[in-house]
Design a protein around this motif. Structure first.
Motif, short mmCIF file in Angstrom:
data_model
loop_
_atom_site.label_atom_id
_atom_site.label_comp_id
_atom_site.label_asym_id
_atom_site.label_seq_id
_atom_site.Cartn_x
_atom_site.Cartn_y
_atom_site.Cartn_z
N ASN A 1 32.06 29.15 29.93
CA ASN A 1 30.82 28.56 30.42
C ASN A 1 29.99 29.63 31.11
O ASN A 1 30.52 30.56 31.69
N ARG A 2 28.68 29.49 31.06
CA ARG A 2 27.82 30.35 31.84
C ARG A 2 28.01 29.98 33.30
O ARG A 2 28.31 28.85 33.62
N GLY A 3 27.85 30.95 34.16
CA GLY A 3 28.01 30.71 35.59
C GLY A 3 29.19 31.49 36.13
O GLY A 3 29.75 32.36 35.47
N GLN A 4 29.57 31.17 37.35
CA GLN A 4 30.61 31.92 38.05
C GLN A 4 31.99 31.67 37.45
O GLN A 4 32.37 30.54 37.18
N VAL A 5 32.71 32.77 37.23
CA VAL A 5 34.10 32.71 36.77
C VAL A 5 34.96 33.24 37.91
O VAL A 5 34.71 34.31 38.46
N TRP A 6 36.01 32.48 38.27
CA TRP A 6 36.91 32.88 39.34
C TRP A 6 38.28 33.10 38.71
O TRP A 6 38.85 32.18 38.11
N ILE A 7 38.82 34.32 38.82
CA ILE A 7 40.11 34.64 38.23
C ILE A 7 41.14 34.72 39.35
O ILE A 7 40.98 35.48 40.30
N SER A 8 42.21 33.94 39.23
CA SER A 8 43.33 34.00 40.15
C SER A 8 44.52 34.60 39.42
O SER A 8 44.94 34.09 38.39
N ILE A 9 45.00 35.72 39.94
CA ILE A 9 46.16 36.38 39.35
C ILE A 9 47.40 35.89 40.09
O ILE A 9 47.43 35.86 41.31
N TYR A 10 48.41 35.46 39.31
CA TYR A 10 49.64 34.99 39.95
C TYR A 10 50.84 35.68 39.30
O TYR A 10 50.79 36.06 38.12
N PRO A 11 51.93 35.86 40.06
CA PRO A 11 53.09 36.55 39.53
C PRO A 11 53.85 35.73 38.50
O PRO A 11 53.95 34.51 38.61
N SER A 12 54.35 36.41 37.48
CA SER A 12 55.05 35.72 36.39
C SER A 12 56.39 35.11 36.82
O SER A 12 56.95 34.30 36.12
N ASN A 13 56.90 35.52 37.97
CA ASN A 13 58.16 34.92 38.41
C ASN A 13 57.92 33.67 39.22
O ASN A 13 58.78 33.09 39.79
#
Length: 172
Positions: free
Chosen positions: A160-172
């Protein structure tokens, strides 16, 4: 705020730093986006509430889908809304249009309680937009490459157009 969440700057300071270092141009492609008024994206599963476990309840975000605004209201796991203050002094809740949960490996920093997250290579990602979630793969070939999100056909997922928020989380 407590370190490491206490570092702030301004565009003027960043412009001065760039000028001092001789950075005068850059190339940026950005994420693949839907053209205005053509968003027909449908995800695989309805997703009204997103909980991402990053570390502890103090930092684990919760996103609640706002159907009227077609965005996600960001709160802390404690239930308190994540508020920000604009340059004009207005206080508002963070409300990204698209939320991406990016899964990757965490590596403990030597002599520190903090971890670093791998952002070169590939891994699983979940893209939340329009109240749905789509499974994807993230890919970044080098530290100089742009981050991409690919579907099962290895095509870039349109956001989508607009703000993108990326949250990185650990695979464990």
């Amino acid at each position: 705020r407590w370190a490491p969440h206490n570092v702030y700057t301004s565009f003027d300071a960043l412009d001065a730093l760039n000028a001092n270092r001789g950075y005068t141009t850059s190339e940026f492609n950005g994420f693949t986006r839907f053209k205005p008024d053509t968003n027909t994206a449908t995800g695989e599963i309805t997703a009204r509430t997103i909980r991402i476990e990053l570390s502890s309840d103090l930092y684990n975000p919760v996103y609640t889908y706002d159907e009227v605004a077609n965005s996600y209201k960001r709160s802390f796991a404690t239930g308190d809304p994540h508020m920000v203050v604009s340059e004009s002094g207005e206080t508002t809740q963070l409300t990204p249009d698209t939320v991406i949960a990016l899964e990757t490996d965490a590596v403990a920093r030597a002599g520190s309680p903090y971890s670093d997250y791998r952002t070169v290579g590939s891994g699983n990602a979940y893209i939340f937009q329009n109240g749905t979630v789509t499974s994807a793969k993230w890919q970044r070939d080098s530290v100089d490459s742009e981050l991409k999100f690919l579907n099962e056909n290895n095509e870039e997922v349109m956001l989508n157009r607009g703000q993108v928020w990326i949250s990185i989380y650990p695979s464990n």
